[in-house]
Design a protein around this motif. Structure first.
Motif, PDB file in Angstrom:
ATOM      1  N   ASN A   8      32.024  33.276  41.112  1.00  0.00           N
ATOM      2  CA  ASN A   8      32.329  32.462  39.942  1.00  0.00           C
ATOM      3  C   ASN A   8      32.279  33.245  38.637  1.00  0.00           C
ATOM      4  OD1 ASN A   8      32.736  30.184  41.480  1.00  0.00           O
ATOM      5  ND2 ASN A   8      30.590  29.570  41.381  1.00  0.00           N
ATOM      6  N   GLU A   9      31.906  34.541  38.687  1.00  0.00           N
ATOM      7  CA  GLU A   9      31.872  35.343  37.474  1.00  0.00           C
ATOM      8  C   GLU A   9      33.288  35.591  36.969  1.00  0.00           C
ATOM      9  OE1 GLU A   9      29.848  38.983  38.081  1.00  0.00           O
ATOM     10  OE2 GLU A   9      27.911  38.045  38.411  1.00  0.00           O
ATOM     11  N   PRO A  10      33.474  35.590  35.670  1.00  0.00           N
ATOM     12  CA  PRO A  10      34.814  35.895  35.137  1.00  0.00           C
ATOM     13  C   PRO A  10      35.153  37.368  35.360  1.00  0.00           C
ATOM     14  CG  PRO A  10      33.235  35.658  33.364  1.00  0.00           C
ATOM     15  CD  PRO A  10      32.518  35.270  34.626  1.00  0.00           C
ATOM     16  N   LEU A  11      36.438  37.646  35.452  1.00  0.00           N
ATOM     17  CA  LEU A  11      36.891  39.013  35.676  1.00  0.00           C
ATOM     18  C   LEU A  11      36.841  39.811  34.384  1.00  0.00           C
ATOM     19  CD1 LEU A  11      40.039  38.271  37.876  1.00  0.00           C
ATOM     20  CD2 LEU A  11      37.830  39.125  38.646  1.00  0.00           C
ATOM     21  N   THR A  12      36.529  41.091  34.496  1.00  0.00           N
ATOM     22  CA  THR A  12      36.545  41.961  33.326  1.00  0.00           C
ATOM     23  C   THR A  12      37.993  42.342  33.012  1.00  0.00           C
ATOM     24  OG1 THR A  12      36.359  43.972  34.650  1.00  0.00           O
ATOM     25  CG2 THR A  12      34.294  42.905  33.985  1.00  0.00           C
ATOM     26  N   GLU A  13      38.191  42.929  31.842  1.00  0.00           N
ATOM     27  CA  GLU A  13      39.549  43.354  31.459  1.00  0.00           C
ATOM     28  C   GLU A  13      40.070  44.432  32.399  1.00  0.00           C
ATOM     29  OE1 GLU A  13      41.648  42.103  29.202  1.00  0.00           O
ATOM     30  OE2 GLU A  13      40.133  40.533  29.005  1.00  0.00           O
ATOM     31  N   MET A  18      43.761  45.874  36.850  1.00  0.00           N
ATOM     32  CA  MET A  18      43.977  46.328  38.229  1.00  0.00           C
ATOM     33  C   MET A  18      44.741  45.286  39.029  1.00  0.00           C
ATOM     34  SD  MET A  18      40.360  48.218  39.045  1.00  0.00           S
ATOM     35  CE  MET A  18      40.707  48.349  40.781  1.00  0.00           C
ATOM     36  N   ILE A  19      44.400  44.024  38.836  1.00  0.00           N
ATOM     37  CA  ILE A  19      45.104  42.948  39.533  1.00  0.00           C
ATOM     38  C   ILE A  19      46.567  42.912  39.109  1.00  0.00           C
ATOM     39  CG2 ILE A  19      45.317  40.433  39.655  1.00  0.00           C
ATOM     40  CD1 ILE A  19      42.268  40.315  39.735  1.00  0.00           C
ATOM     41  N   ARG A  20      46.818  43.038  37.820  1.00  0.00           N
ATOM     42  CA  ARG A  20      48.193  43.037  37.317  1.00  0.00           C
ATOM     43  C   ARG A  20      48.989  44.205  37.899  1.00  0.00           C
ATOM     44  NH1 ARG A  20      47.130  43.791  32.221  1.00  0.00           N
ATOM     45  NH2 ARG A  20      46.347  41.684  31.989  1.00  0.00           N
ATOM     46  N   MET A  21      48.398  45.403  37.936  1.00  0.00           N
ATOM     47  CA  MET A  21      49.093  46.579  38.455  1.00  0.00           C
ATOM     48  C   MET A  21      49.346  46.456  39.948  1.00  0.00           C
ATOM     49  SD  MET A  21      50.354  49.079  37.117  1.00  0.00           S
ATOM     50  CE  MET A  21      51.390  50.267  37.856  1.00  0.00           C
ATOM     51  N   ARG A  73      54.464  41.518  51.460  1.00  0.00           N
ATOM     52  CA  ARG A  73      54.084  42.157  50.203  1.00  0.00           C
ATOM     53  C   ARG A  73      54.368  41.247  49.013  1.00  0.00           C
ATOM     54  NH1 ARG A  73      52.715  47.859  50.443  1.00  0.00           N
ATOM     55  NH2 ARG A  73      52.437  47.590  48.223  1.00  0.00           N
ATOM     56  N   LEU A  74      55.474  40.512  49.047  1.00  0.00           N
ATOM     57  CA  LEU A  74      55.765  39.559  47.972  1.00  0.00           C
ATOM     58  C   LEU A  74      54.718  38.442  47.939  1.00  0.00           C
ATOM     59  CD1 LEU A  74      59.639  39.220  48.224  1.00  0.00           C
ATOM     60  CD2 LEU A  74      58.321  40.369  46.444  1.00  0.00           C
ATOM     61  N   TYR A  75      54.334  37.955  49.108  1.00  0.00           N
ATOM     62  CA  TYR A  75      53.308  36.902  49.185  1.00  0.00           C
ATOM     63  C   TYR A  75      51.978  37.412  48.649  1.00  0.00           C
ATOM     64  CZ  TYR A  75      49.885  33.747  51.222  1.00  0.00           C
ATOM     65  OH  TYR A  75      48.831  32.897  51.402  1.00  0.00           O
ATOM     66  N   ARG A  76      51.611  38.630  49.026  1.00  0.00           N
ATOM     67  CA  ARG A  76      50.347  39.192  48.565  1.00  0.00           C
ATOM     68  C   ARG A  76      50.355  39.405  47.050  1.00  0.00           C
ATOM     69  NH1 ARG A  76      47.857  44.439  51.404  1.00  0.00           N
ATOM     70  NH2 ARG A  76      49.464  45.461  50.175  1.00  0.00           N
ATOM     71  N   GLY A  77      51.506  39.796  46.502  1.00  0.00           N
ATOM     72  CA  GLY A  77      51.614  39.929  45.051  1.00  0.00           C
ATOM     73  C   GLY A  77      51.530  38.594  44.349  1.00  0.00           C
ATOM     74  N   TYR A  82      42.732  39.908  45.369  1.00  0.00           N
ATOM     75  CA  TYR A  82      42.296  41.265  45.602  1.00  0.00           C
ATOM     76  C   TYR A  82      40.785  41.422  45.592  1.00  0.00           C
ATOM     77  CZ  TYR A  82      47.172  42.144  44.619  1.00  0.00           C
ATOM     78  OH  TYR A  82      48.535  42.115  44.630  1.00  0.00           O
ATOM     79  N   PHE A  83      40.091  40.785  44.653  1.00  0.00           N
ATOM     80  CA  PHE A  83      38.663  40.937  44.546  1.00  0.00           C
ATOM     81  C   PHE A  83      37.881  39.772  45.126  1.00  0.00           C
ATOM     82  CE2 PHE A  83      40.142  43.534  40.902  1.00  0.00           C
ATOM     83  CZ  PHE A  83      39.707  44.750  41.396  1.00  0.00           C
ATOM     84  N   ARG A  84      38.559  38.680  45.360  1.00  0.00           N
ATOM     85  CA  ARG A  84      37.893  37.475  45.863  1.00  0.00           C
ATOM     86  C   ARG A  84      38.471  37.112  47.211  1.00  0.00           C
ATOM     87  NH1 ARG A  84      36.892  35.272  40.353  1.00  0.00           N
ATOM     88  NH2 ARG A  84      35.685  37.008  39.608  1.00  0.00           N
TER      89      ARG A  84
END
Length: 85
Positions: A8-13, A18-21, A73-77, A82-84
């Protein structure tokens, strides 16, 4: 700290970047694999001379595998999971 509290912690910048890339990379690779599948399934006059030396059934199977992997790959994008988990 329990696992639920960590999720439940918010993501850092940095994590957001990293998620966007990774999402952009997944979209790009998914689109590329789908295009490669089309080139193998429906060869042009230029690529026909390279593809004709292989078994046509295996070429079609490879094209379908490219489409499935590209779709994955499209579905995963799209999901961006990625982190959860």
């Amino acid at each position: 700290m329990a696992l639920e509290e960590f999720e439940n912690e918010p993501l850092t910048e940095r994590e957001k970047g990293m998620i966007r890339m990774r999402s952009i990379t997944n979209y790009g690779m998914g689109f590329f694999m789908i295009v490669v599948g089309f080139f193998f399934m429906f060869p042009t006059s230029y690529t026909h001379r390279y593809i004709d030396q292989y078994d046509p059934a295996l070429i079609k199977i490879f094209a379908v595998i490219c489409w499935l992997y590209g779709g994955f790959r499209l579905y995963r994008g799209y999901k961006k999971n990625y982190f959860r988990n």
